[in-house]
Design a protein around this motif. Structure first.
Motif, PDB file in Angstrom:
ATOM      1  N   ARG A  20      34.585  36.251  38.786  1.00  0.00           N
ATOM      2  CA  ARG A  20      35.957  36.514  38.327  1.00  0.00           C
ATOM      3  C   ARG A  20      36.757  36.816  39.588  1.00  0.00           C
ATOM      4  O   ARG A  20      36.533  37.823  40.242  1.00  0.00           O
ATOM      5  CB  ARG A  20      36.007  37.712  37.364  1.00  0.00           C
ATOM      6  N   GLY A  21      37.645  35.908  39.955  1.00  0.00           N
ATOM      7  CA  GLY A  21      38.291  36.022  41.244  1.00  0.00           C
ATOM      8  C   GLY A  21      37.267  35.736  42.325  1.00  0.00           C
ATOM      9  O   GLY A  21      36.530  34.746  42.284  1.00  0.00           O
ATOM     10  N   ASP A  22      37.178  36.625  43.313  1.00  0.00           N
ATOM     11  CA  ASP A  22      36.200  36.459  44.389  1.00  0.00           C
ATOM     12  C   ASP A  22      34.968  37.316  44.167  1.00  0.00           C
ATOM     13  O   ASP A  22      34.086  37.382  45.028  1.00  0.00           O
ATOM     14  CB  ASP A  22      36.839  36.838  45.737  1.00  0.00           C
ATOM     15  N   GLU A  23      34.879  37.966  43.012  1.00  0.00           N
ATOM     16  CA  GLU A  23      33.807  38.929  42.775  1.00  0.00           C
ATOM     17  C   GLU A  23      32.692  38.324  41.923  1.00  0.00           C
ATOM     18  O   GLU A  23      32.939  37.788  40.841  1.00  0.00           O
ATOM     19  CB  GLU A  23      34.376  40.164  42.080  1.00  0.00           C
ATOM     20  N   ASN A  24      31.466  38.396  42.428  1.00  0.00           N
ATOM     21  CA  ASN A  24      30.309  37.924  41.663  1.00  0.00           C
ATOM     22  C   ASN A  24      30.134  38.761  40.397  1.00  0.00           C
ATOM     23  O   ASN A  24      30.285  39.977  40.431  1.00  0.00           O
ATOM     24  CB  ASN A  24      29.035  38.010  42.505  1.00  0.00           C
ATOM     25  N   GLN A  25      29.786  38.109  39.295  1.00  0.00           N
ATOM     26  CA  GLN A  25      29.551  38.798  38.027  1.00  0.00           C
ATOM     27  C   GLN A  25      28.086  38.720  37.617  1.00  0.00           C
ATOM     28  O   GLN A  25      27.409  39.728  37.497  1.00  0.00           O
ATOM     29  CB  GLN A  25      30.452  38.203  36.934  1.00  0.00           C
ATOM     30  N   PHE A  26      27.586  37.504  37.410  1.00  0.00           N
ATOM     31  CA  PHE A  26      26.195  37.345  36.972  1.00  0.00           C
ATOM     32  C   PHE A  26      25.752  35.897  37.136  1.00  0.00           C
ATOM     33  O   PHE A  26      26.586  34.999  37.368  1.00  0.00           O
ATOM     34  CB  PHE A  26      26.035  37.771  35.506  1.00  0.00           C
ATOM     35  N   LEU A  27      24.450  35.684  37.043  1.00  0.00           N
ATOM     36  CA  LEU A  27      23.874  34.342  37.042  1.00  0.00           C
ATOM     37  C   LEU A  27      23.562  33.936  35.608  1.00  0.00           C
ATOM     38  O   LEU A  27      23.207  34.772  34.780  1.00  0.00           O
ATOM     39  CB  LEU A  27      22.594  34.295  37.871  1.00  0.00           C
ATOM     40  N   ALA A  53      34.843  23.836  41.468  1.00  0.00           N
ATOM     41  CA  ALA A  53      35.323  22.923  42.507  1.00  0.00           C
ATOM     42  C   ALA A  53      36.788  22.561  42.286  1.00  0.00           C
ATOM     43  O   ALA A  53      37.188  21.397  42.388  1.00  0.00           O
ATOM     44  CB  ALA A  53      34.462  21.661  42.546  1.00  0.00           C
ATOM     45  N   ALA A  54      37.584  23.584  41.972  1.00  0.00           N
ATOM     46  CA  ALA A  54      39.035  23.425  41.745  1.00  0.00           C
ATOM     47  C   ALA A  54      39.347  22.537  40.542  1.00  0.00           C
ATOM     48  O   ALA A  54      40.453  22.022  40.415  1.00  0.00           O
ATOM     49  CB  ALA A  54      39.720  22.890  42.999  1.00  0.00           C
ATOM     50  N   LYS A  55      38.374  22.365  39.654  1.00  0.00           N
ATOM     51  CA  LYS A  55      38.581  21.576  38.434  1.00  0.00           C
ATOM     52  C   LYS A  55      38.370  22.452  37.211  1.00  0.00           C
ATOM     53  O   LYS A  55      37.410  23.221  37.147  1.00  0.00           O
ATOM     54  CB  LYS A  55      37.598  20.396  38.372  1.00  0.00           C
ATOM     55  N   GLU A  56      39.259  22.312  36.248  1.00  0.00           N
ATOM     56  CA  GLU A  56      39.065  23.010  34.973  1.00  0.00           C
ATOM     57  C   GLU A  56      38.030  22.238  34.160  1.00  0.00           C
ATOM     58  O   GLU A  56      38.127  21.009  34.009  1.00  0.00           O
ATOM     59  CB  GLU A  56      40.379  23.090  34.195  1.00  0.00           C
ATOM     60  N   LEU A  57      37.031  22.967  33.652  1.00  0.00           N
ATOM     61  CA  LEU A  57      36.030  22.314  32.813  1.00  0.00           C
ATOM     62  C   LEU A  57      36.578  22.207  31.391  1.00  0.00           C
ATOM     63  O   LEU A  57      36.724  23.210  30.694  1.00  0.00           O
ATOM     64  CB  LEU A  57      34.721  23.119  32.828  1.00  0.00           C
ATOM     65  N   ILE A  93      25.742  25.844  40.884  1.00  0.00           N
ATOM     66  CA  ILE A  93      27.193  25.788  41.081  1.00  0.00           C
ATOM     67  C   ILE A  93      27.802  27.178  40.916  1.00  0.00           C
ATOM     68  O   ILE A  93      27.198  28.069  40.320  1.00  0.00           O
ATOM     69  CB  ILE A  93      27.871  24.808  40.080  1.00  0.00           C
ATOM     70  N   VAL A  94      29.000  27.332  41.457  1.00  0.00           N
ATOM     71  CA  VAL A  94      29.764  28.568  41.306  1.00  0.00           C
ATOM     72  C   VAL A  94      30.898  28.302  40.323  1.00  0.00           C
ATOM     73  O   VAL A  94      31.741  27.427  40.556  1.00  0.00           O
ATOM     74  CB  VAL A  94      30.336  29.052  42.652  1.00  0.00           C
ATOM     75  N   VAL A  95      30.903  29.036  39.227  1.00  0.00           N
ATOM     76  CA  VAL A  95      31.912  28.871  38.177  1.00  0.00           C
ATOM     77  C   VAL A  95      32.790  30.108  38.122  1.00  0.00           C
ATOM     78  O   VAL A  95      32.282  31.232  38.229  1.00  0.00           O
ATOM     79  CB  VAL A  95      31.233  28.635  36.801  1.00  0.00           C
ATOM     80  N   LYS A  96      34.080  29.914  37.968  1.00  0.00           N
ATOM     81  CA  LYS A  96      35.002  31.044  37.848  1.00  0.00           C
ATOM     82  C   LYS A  96      35.594  31.088  36.444  1.00  0.00           C
ATOM     83  O   LYS A  96      35.994  30.056  35.903  1.00  0.00           O
ATOM     84  CB  LYS A  96      36.119  30.943  38.892  1.00  0.00           C
ATOM     85  N   ILE A  97      35.628  32.291  35.875  1.00  0.00           N
ATOM     86  CA  ILE A  97      36.185  32.475  34.541  1.00  0.00           C
ATOM     87  C   ILE A  97      37.526  33.184  34.658  1.00  0.00           C
ATOM     88  O   ILE A  97      37.669  34.126  35.444  1.00  0.00           O
ATOM     89  CB  ILE A  97      35.228  33.291  33.634  1.00  0.00           C
ATOM     90  N   GLN A  98      38.490  32.721  33.892  1.00  0.00           N
ATOM     91  CA  GLN A  98      39.791  33.377  33.856  1.00  0.00           C
ATOM     92  C   GLN A  98      40.541  32.981  32.586  1.00  0.00           C
ATOM     93  O   GLN A  98      40.075  32.149  31.810  1.00  0.00           O
ATOM     94  CB  GLN A  98      40.610  33.036  35.086  1.00  0.00           C
ATOM     95  N   ALA A 150      44.838  27.308  38.729  1.00  0.00           N
ATOM     96  CA  ALA A 150      43.536  27.131  39.386  1.00  0.00           C
ATOM     97  C   ALA A 150      43.225  28.331  40.263  1.00  0.00           C
ATOM     98  O   ALA A 150      44.082  28.809  40.998  1.00  0.00           O
ATOM     99  CB  ALA A 150      43.553  25.860  40.227  1.00  0.00           C
ATOM    100  N   PRO A 151      42.006  28.834  40.189  1.00  0.00           N
ATOM    101  CA  PRO A 151      41.610  29.954  41.057  1.00  0.00           C
ATOM    102  C   PRO A 151      41.473  29.488  42.502  1.00  0.00           C
ATOM    103  O   PRO A 151      41.399  28.290  42.780  1.00  0.00           O
ATOM    104  CB  PRO A 151      40.259  30.387  40.486  1.00  0.00           C
ATOM    105  N   ALA A 152      41.431  30.429  43.418  1.00  0.00           N
ATOM    106  CA  ALA A 152      41.288  30.099  44.838  1.00  0.00           C
ATOM    107  C   ALA A 152      39.950  29.402  45.077  1.00  0.00           C
ATOM    108  O   ALA A 152      38.951  29.707  44.426  1.00  0.00           O
ATOM    109  CB  ALA A 152      41.382  31.369  45.683  1.00  0.00           C
ATOM    110  N   ARG A 153      39.969  28.457  46.005  1.00  0.00           N
ATOM    111  CA  ARG A 153      38.719  27.741  46.335  1.00  0.00           C
ATOM    112  C   ARG A 153      37.718  28.677  46.991  1.00  0.00           C
ATOM    113  O   ARG A 153      38.088  29.647  47.630  1.00  0.00           O
ATOM    114  CB  ARG A 153      39.015  26.589  47.289  1.00  0.00           C
ATOM    115  N   GLU A 154      36.464  28.350  46.839  1.00  0.00           N
ATOM    116  CA  GLU A 154      35.414  29.107  47.498  1.00  0.00           C
ATOM    117  C   GLU A 154      35.484  28.851  49.003  1.00  0.00           C
ATOM    118  O   GLU A 154      35.710  27.709  49.433  1.00  0.00           O
ATOM    119  CB  GLU A 154      34.035  28.682  46.985  1.00  0.00           C
ATOM    120  N   PRO A 155      35.318  29.874  49.840  1.00  0.00           N
ATOM    121  CA  PRO A 155      35.319  29.659  51.289  1.00  0.00           C
ATOM    122  C   PRO A 155      34.138  28.787  51.704  1.00  0.00           C
ATOM    123  O   PRO A 155      33.096  28.787  51.055  1.00  0.00           O
ATOM    124  CB  PRO A 155      35.196  31.078  51.860  1.00  0.00           C
ATOM    125  N   VAL A 156      34.316  28.026  52.811  1.00  0.00           N
ATOM    126  CA  VAL A 156      33.254  27.144  53.301  1.00  0.00           C
ATOM    127  C   VAL A 156      32.015  27.949  53.676  1.00  0.00           C
ATOM    128  O   VAL A 156      30.885  27.543  53.431  1.00  0.00           O
ATOM    129  CB  VAL A 156      33.750  26.325  54.510  1.00  0.00           C
TER     130      VAL A 156
END
Length: 290
Positions: free
Chosen positions: A8-15, A194-198, A216-221, A227-233
């Motif tokens: 959620r944002g840049d904060e890890n929640q769970f696997l 990856a900057a795409k809405e599922l 993969i890294v998924v963001k929930i909002q 679109a949420p911020a991209r994951e840093p390289v």
């Protein structure tokens, strides 16, 4: 199974693990239930810590009042005698004035606190660091553990207005609170990768392919947040390690420059023409003014 690191944002929640054939609709509901369930466990643990220290909640019309004000207004906590903890109580005044101060005895207090720690560990963010996937069942187990502990300590139950009971009955009112802003309704949830809405009408495999070992890294909002911020390289930790490496390398080069000494070039063994002089018999000739 595809492994999803939910953030959620840049904060890890769970696997979470899911089959690539799962619909995004089902996956979104599953992720949202785990996400909201973890928040509920955290809220319950916070309230139960107060329950262990200061007893049940006071009636809403008595909260925040001093003893003199309660006496002047002739208010009475009718649930205090009905909801007594097992083994008796120990008085610990709640300075905030939310709870009645009749806390459980030491043994029952430890029952609550031990269960709180176990429930926290079950849904902790550290589970992701240990590569442990969280499921809806694990969240339900944590809630059941907390409910069971409360029933052991308070067999007569809690007052109908106590926030712990309201949470267990799904009647909590979080409107206007910071906790309420964190909750995401299932119908309002969106997953991004990856900057795409599922899209809910698609399958997960439509986005990540059919490789079941994908991570993969998924963001929930919430819907409408864009679109949420991209994951840093590179991660923050990797960046710190790189900066530390280059800093050490720079210090090493500085020391080499400081210690550089060309006096060794005057030594006999460093003379590139030494062999030629020896053959011509002029090796040890020295020149000096007369």
């Amino acid at each position: 199974m595809v492994q999803l690191r939910v953030k959620r944002g840049d904060e890890n929640q769970f696997l979470l693990e899911a089959s690539g054939s799962i619909s995004v609709e089902e996956l979104t509901v599953q992720v949202t239930r785990i996400y909201n369930g973890r928040l509920k466990v955290q809220r319950l643990c916070s309230e139960m810590e107060e329950l262990a220290e200061h007893g049940i909640s006071l009636p809403p019309n008595m909260q925040g009042l001093t003893d003199d004000q309660v006496e002047d207004l002739k208010l009475k906590d009718e649930w205090a005698e009905k909801c007594t903890p097992s083994g008796g109580s120990v008085f610990k005044k709640d300075e905030i004035g939310r709870r009645n101060g009749h806390a459980p005895n030491e043994k029952m207090m430890q029952v609550l606190k031990k269960t709180i720690e176990e429930a926290k560990a079950l849904i902790s963010k550290k589970q992701a660091e240990a590569n442990v996937c969280v499921t809806v069942e694990m969240v339900k187990e944590a809630l059941d553990q907390l409910r069971g502990a409360v029933m052991i300590v308070y067999p007569m139950g809690l007052p109908p207005y106590d926030p712990i009971r309201l949470e267990f009955e799904d009647k909590e009112d979080l409107s206007g609170t910071q906790a309420g802003l964190q909750v995401i309704e299932e119908s309002e949830a969106q997953l991004w990768w990856a900057a795409k809405e599922l899209k809910r009408t698609q399958k997960l495999s439509d986005y990540v392919g059919k490789n079941e070992k994908t991570k993969i890294v998924v963001k929930i909002q919430k819907k409408g947040q864009g679109a949420p911020a991209r994951e840093p390289v590179i991660s923050n930790e990797e960046q710190k390690q790189m900066m530390l490496y280059y800093y050490r390398r720079q210090e090493e080069l500085k020391k080499l420059e400081e210690n550089e000494d060309d006096s060794c070039l005057d030594s006999e063994w460093a003379d590139s023409a030494a062999l030629k002089k020896q053959f011509h018999g002029v090796k040890d000739i020295k020149w000096r003014p007369r």
